[in-house]
Write a protein that holds these residues in place. Structure first.
Motif, PDB file in Angstrom:
ATOM      1  N   GLY A  29       7.627  -2.585  -8.687  1.00 42.23           N
ATOM      2  CA  GLY A  29       7.602  -2.682  -7.233  1.00 42.23           C
ATOM      3  C   GLY A  29       6.924  -1.495  -6.571  1.00 42.23           C
ATOM      4  O   GLY A  29       6.085  -1.662  -5.677  1.00 42.23           O
ATOM      5  N   ASN A  61       8.543   0.718   1.139  1.00 41.93           N
ATOM      6  CA  ASN A  61       8.926  -0.184   0.050  1.00 41.93           C
ATOM      7  C   ASN A  61       9.774   0.518  -0.995  1.00 41.93           C
ATOM      8  O   ASN A  61      10.714  -0.068  -1.549  1.00 41.93           O
ATOM      9  CB  ASN A  61       7.673  -0.759  -0.607  1.00 41.93           C
ATOM     10  CG  ASN A  61       6.981  -1.790   0.270  1.00 41.93           C
ATOM     11  OD1 ASN A  61       7.469  -2.122   1.338  1.00 41.93           O
ATOM     12  ND2 ASN A  61       5.837  -2.282  -0.163  1.00 41.93           N
ATOM     13  N   SER A  62       9.461   1.766  -1.282  1.00 48.40           N
ATOM     14  CA  SER A  62      10.260   2.519  -2.263  1.00 48.40           C
ATOM     15  C   SER A  62      11.688   2.697  -1.774  1.00 48.40           C
ATOM     16  O   SER A  62      12.647   2.578  -2.559  1.00 48.40           O
ATOM     17  CB  SER A  62       9.612   3.882  -2.526  1.00 48.40           C
ATOM     18  OG  SER A  62       8.301   3.732  -3.032  1.00 48.40           O
ATOM     19  N   SER A 112       1.033  -2.663   8.242  1.00 48.60           N
ATOM     20  CA  SER A 112       1.686  -1.929   7.150  1.00 48.60           C
ATOM     21  C   SER A 112       3.192  -1.923   7.348  1.00 48.60           C
ATOM     22  O   SER A 112       3.962  -2.091   6.387  1.00 48.60           O
ATOM     23  CB  SER A 112       1.147  -0.493   7.086  1.00 48.60           C
ATOM     24  OG  SER A 112      -0.249  -0.481   6.844  1.00 48.60           O
ATOM     25  N   LEU A 119       9.184  -7.154   2.866  1.00 50.42           N
ATOM     26  CA  LEU A 119       9.835  -6.834   1.595  1.00 50.42           C
ATOM     27  C   LEU A 119      11.335  -6.630   1.786  1.00 50.42           C
ATOM     28  O   LEU A 119      12.144  -7.062   0.955  1.00 50.42           O
ATOM     29  CB  LEU A 119       9.200  -5.588   0.970  1.00 50.42           C
ATOM     30  CG  LEU A 119       9.812  -5.169  -0.367  1.00 50.42           C
ATOM     31  CD1 LEU A 119       9.492  -6.193  -1.453  1.00 50.42           C
ATOM     32  CD2 LEU A 119       9.316  -3.788  -0.804  1.00 50.42           C
ATOM     33  N   VAL A 150       6.427  -3.753   4.986  1.00 51.32           N
ATOM     34  CA  VAL A 150       7.728  -3.179   4.638  1.00 51.32           C
ATOM     35  C   VAL A 150       8.859  -4.071   5.142  1.00 51.32           C
ATOM     36  O   VAL A 150       9.858  -4.305   4.439  1.00 51.32           O
ATOM     37  CB  VAL A 150       7.851  -1.752   5.211  1.00 51.32           C
ATOM     38  CG1 VAL A 150       9.219  -1.162   4.889  1.00 51.32           C
ATOM     39  CG2 VAL A 150       6.756  -0.853   4.653  1.00 51.32           C
ATOM     40  N   SER A 156       3.291  -1.482  -4.820  1.00 53.56           N
ATOM     41  CA  SER A 156       3.162  -1.034  -3.431  1.00 53.56           C
ATOM     42  C   SER A 156       2.052  -0.002  -3.291  1.00 53.56           C
ATOM     43  O   SER A 156       1.306  -0.004  -2.300  1.00 53.56           O
ATOM     44  CB  SER A 156       4.487  -0.436  -2.948  1.00 53.56           C
ATOM     45  OG  SER A 156       5.523  -1.393  -3.006  1.00 53.56           O
ATOM     46  N   ILE A 200       3.470   2.070   3.487  1.00 56.53           N
ATOM     47  CA  ILE A 200       3.837   1.005   2.547  1.00 56.53           C
ATOM     48  C   ILE A 200       4.598   1.566   1.354  1.00 56.53           C
ATOM     49  O   ILE A 200       5.641   1.027   0.952  1.00 56.53           O
ATOM     50  CB  ILE A 200       2.570   0.253   2.092  1.00 56.53           C
ATOM     51  CG1 ILE A 200       1.969  -0.517   3.272  1.00 56.53           C
ATOM     52  CG2 ILE A 200       2.892  -0.711   0.955  1.00 56.53           C
ATOM     53  CD1 ILE A 200       0.665  -1.218   2.953  1.00 56.53           C
ATOM     54  N   VAL A 201       4.123   2.654   0.768  1.00 50.74           N
ATOM     55  CA  VAL A 201       4.763   3.204  -0.433  1.00 50.74           C
ATOM     56  C   VAL A 201       6.138   3.760  -0.105  1.00 50.74           C
ATOM     57  O   VAL A 201       7.135   3.467  -0.797  1.00 50.74           O
ATOM     58  CB  VAL A 201       3.866   4.280  -1.071  1.00 50.74           C
ATOM     59  CG1 VAL A 201       4.611   4.986  -2.197  1.00 50.74           C
ATOM     60  CG2 VAL A 201       2.581   3.664  -1.590  1.00 50.74           C
ATOM     61  N   GLY A 258      -1.052  -0.889  -1.179  1.00 52.52           N
ATOM     62  CA  GLY A 258      -1.296  -0.045  -0.015  1.00 52.52           C
ATOM     63  C   GLY A 258      -2.700   0.519   0.000  1.00 52.52           C
ATOM     64  O   GLY A 258      -3.348   0.583   1.050  1.00 52.52           O
TER      65      GLY A 258
END
Length: 592
Positions: free
Chosen positions: A95, A47-48, A142, A149, A146, A99, A43-44, A103
């Motif tokens: 954001g 999304n990043s 998960s 998003l 992503v 996340s 997730i991190v 997460g």
């Protein structure tokens, strides 16, 4: 599960339940420890990458759309342009931070929830699933987070900004800020922010002990009697953790009240602009504290209303006027009856358990119904030629097609409204096989779906009053899919049975409203993800239709057609193409 009755039965249920709960909780925590870090990483990192990769495009397009919009006046446009750097710079921080927290929460609670679901009453073999369930599903979901998003940042956001650039209707004026009122706004805001923050925070702190004690009392009663959230096994871990962490929830509520009071104070400046009066702005400062106090009293089931004064801060406030609904009932009286029906003081202690036995539709079930309806009607429209392979190709290649994304769901909803109006249902008839109806009572307790269902119920009543003839219903399908519905003249020469322009305008207004609702829903990432799967199913159906006609050359097959075919067949919820018998039954008037 039957609720135990009597002290001995409740005591035995409590003693039997505690070790069972603890074993499942320990197993769920172990599984969360193993799989949680992988979910957090997916997730991190995902999304990043999406946020940072599209950040520059978001900045450029936001400024471009604000500069080109006609919905803002010159002064407001300058204020927005000056204020934009702050939210644009905070977006990556918020954001990525969100996340990380999301997460961690999802990576921990998803395996824990799966463990308790595996031990549910409807599961025959409980032992093996308790150890296995929750690993792969957590990883898959998960990745879905992503994907959602990415859909929001790449499609929904740009759709919102493109709408900002659309021309205003002739009867609508652009929003603007009156320069003459800016000093008054600043004065009111400078007074409102510290005043409202101090009083609202004080009220929240003063009533926090009531929230703490009442919450603990309610949760402990449900724990001992296996009622409320403790009735269902899958909800037990969250209810048990709620007892332990309830003081943190109270502290969070106080902090949330303090933070929200800052924005409530800022809103006083907007009141001054709306009412063109500094007096109304000061009245709002006092009134909002009274509104907050009344809200807290209702939340904690304390005395009704508030002892604080509540001056009017809108010249056209109508909260004291009595309105009537579509059936002629007084809305204030009906609202009081609904609120009274929710008051636990009027019911026995067992009523909380009875609420859990009422079949309550979840948001995912409403989504399932909507896309299932779109799938069934999409196959029918394909066979009737109202949807072509070219439309499907356009969506696959370009990622959007108005006929598929907007008109197909709008027609499915319109058909549902017609069916519900004919059946004299209080809600929406969503399934004929078991006479399932979606009403305000059993609908999802979700703001998005309340906003979605409410207008549909109103339009259903409007269709009931129009009392459409069979020939009108038949022609509506082609009009929705192939024609515009902006003005009555758009339907001239289409064979619509009625020549009454008022009747046409009323139907067109309903169609436009439905298309507007679908356009808003299409910006939800879940909608887009599920609609892609729907298009894959329709693509396979289009291939079968053309093959049954003796040729396949009418369809331009995209490069990823094999992948589409394989993935769509792997979907467990794919419905086989409608047979000729089913199509005949549909044409005879059976409801879908």
């Amino acid at each position: 599960m039957e609720v135990p009755i009597g002290f001995v039965a409740k005591l035995w249920s409590f003693i039997y339940f505690i070790p069972f709960f603890l074993l499942l909780l320990i197993l769920g925590i172990i599984k969360a420890t193993l799989i949680g870090p992988f979910a957090v990483a997916i997730i991190v990192i995902g999304n990043s990458a999406v946020i940072i990769g599209l950040w520059s495009a978001h900045v450029v397009w936001t400024y471009y759309c604000v500069l080109r919009t006609k919905r803002f006046g010159p002064v407001l446009k300058i204020v927005v342009l000056i204020s934009l750097p702050l939210p644009l710079l905070l977006w990556p921080v918020v954001g990525i931070g969100g996340s990380l927290l999301g997460g961690i929460g999802y990576g921990f609670f998803s395996p824990l929830l799966a463990t308790f679901e595996a031990a549910g009453e409807d599961v025959a073999d409980k032992f093996y699933p308790c150890f296995i369930d929750g690993y792969w599903s957590t990883i898959q979901r998960s990745c879905t987070v992503v994907e959602d998003l990415a859909d929001f940042c790449f499609h929904s956001y740009f759709s919102f900004m493109d709408e900002l650039r659309e021309d205003l209707p002739p009867d609508e004026k652009p929003l603007d800020v009156k320069l003459s009122l800016l000093p008054s706004c600043m004065l009111v805001v400078l007074v409102a922010v510290p005043f409202d923050m101090a009083l609202i925070t004080s009220i929240a702190i003063w009533k926090s002990p009531y929230m703490l004690l009442r919450g603990w009392k309610r949760l402990l009663e449900d724990l001992i009697g296996r009622e409320g959230p403790f009735l269902e096994t899958v909800c037990v871990p969250f209810a048990g953790i709620a007892i332990i962490l309830w003081p943190l929830a109270v502290v969070g509520a106080v902090l949330a009240a303090s933070i929200s009071s800052f924005f409530l104070g800022l809103y006083s400046g907007i009141i001054v602009q709306q009412e063109d009066s500094i007096q109304m702005g000061f009245a709002y400062i006092i009134s909002v504290v009274s509104l907050f106090d009344e809200y807290v009293n209702d939340l904690l089931y304390l005395r009704e209303g508030s002892c604080l004064p509540r001056p009017k801060y809108h010249r056209n406030m109508r909260h004291t006027l009595q309105k009537k609904d579509l059936r002629g009932n007084n809305t204030n009286d009906s609202m009081n009856r609904r609120e009274g029906s929710r008051n636990p003081k009027l019911f026995s202690h067992q009523s909380r358990t009875l609420k859990w036995k009422i079949h309550q539709y979840r948001p995912i079930q409403v989504w399932d119904w909507l896309f299932k309806s779109c799938e069934v009607h999409g196959k029918i429209l394909l066979r009737e030629g109202l949807i072509s392979a070219k439309d499907i190709e356009e969506y696959v290649v370009k990622g959007h097609c108005k006929k598929l994304e907007i008109k197909l769901p709008a027609w499915s909803l319109l058909h549902c409204l017609q069916t519900s109006a004919k059946s004299n249902s209080d809600g929406l008839v969503i399934c004929d096989s078991d006479d399932a109806e979606l009403t305000r009572i059993n609908g999802p307790r979700d703001r998005v779906f309340e906003w979605f269902i409410g207008p549909l119920l109103i339009m259903k009543e409007q269709l009931k009053k129009l009392n459409l003839e069979e020939t009108e219903e038949t022609s509506l399908k082609e009009l929705v899919m192939k024609r515009k519905s902006e003005k009555p003249e758009d339907w001239n020469g289409t064979g619509f049975p009625s020549d009454d322009n008022i009747r046409k305008a009323q139907l067109q207004a309903i169609i436009r409203r439905l298309q507007g609702i679908v356009a808003s829903l299409s910006r939800i990432p879940t909608f887009r993800r599920r609609f892609k799967n729907l298009v894959k199913v329709l693509y396979i159906e289009a291939l079968q239709v053309t093959a049954s006609d003796g040729h396949v050359g009418g369809i331009v097959i995209p490069r990823n057609s094999d992948e589409i075919s394989v993935k769509s067949k792997e979907k467990s919820d794919v419905v086989e193409p409608i047979s000729n018998e089913e199509l005949g039954r549909y044409n005879e008037g059976n409801r879908v």
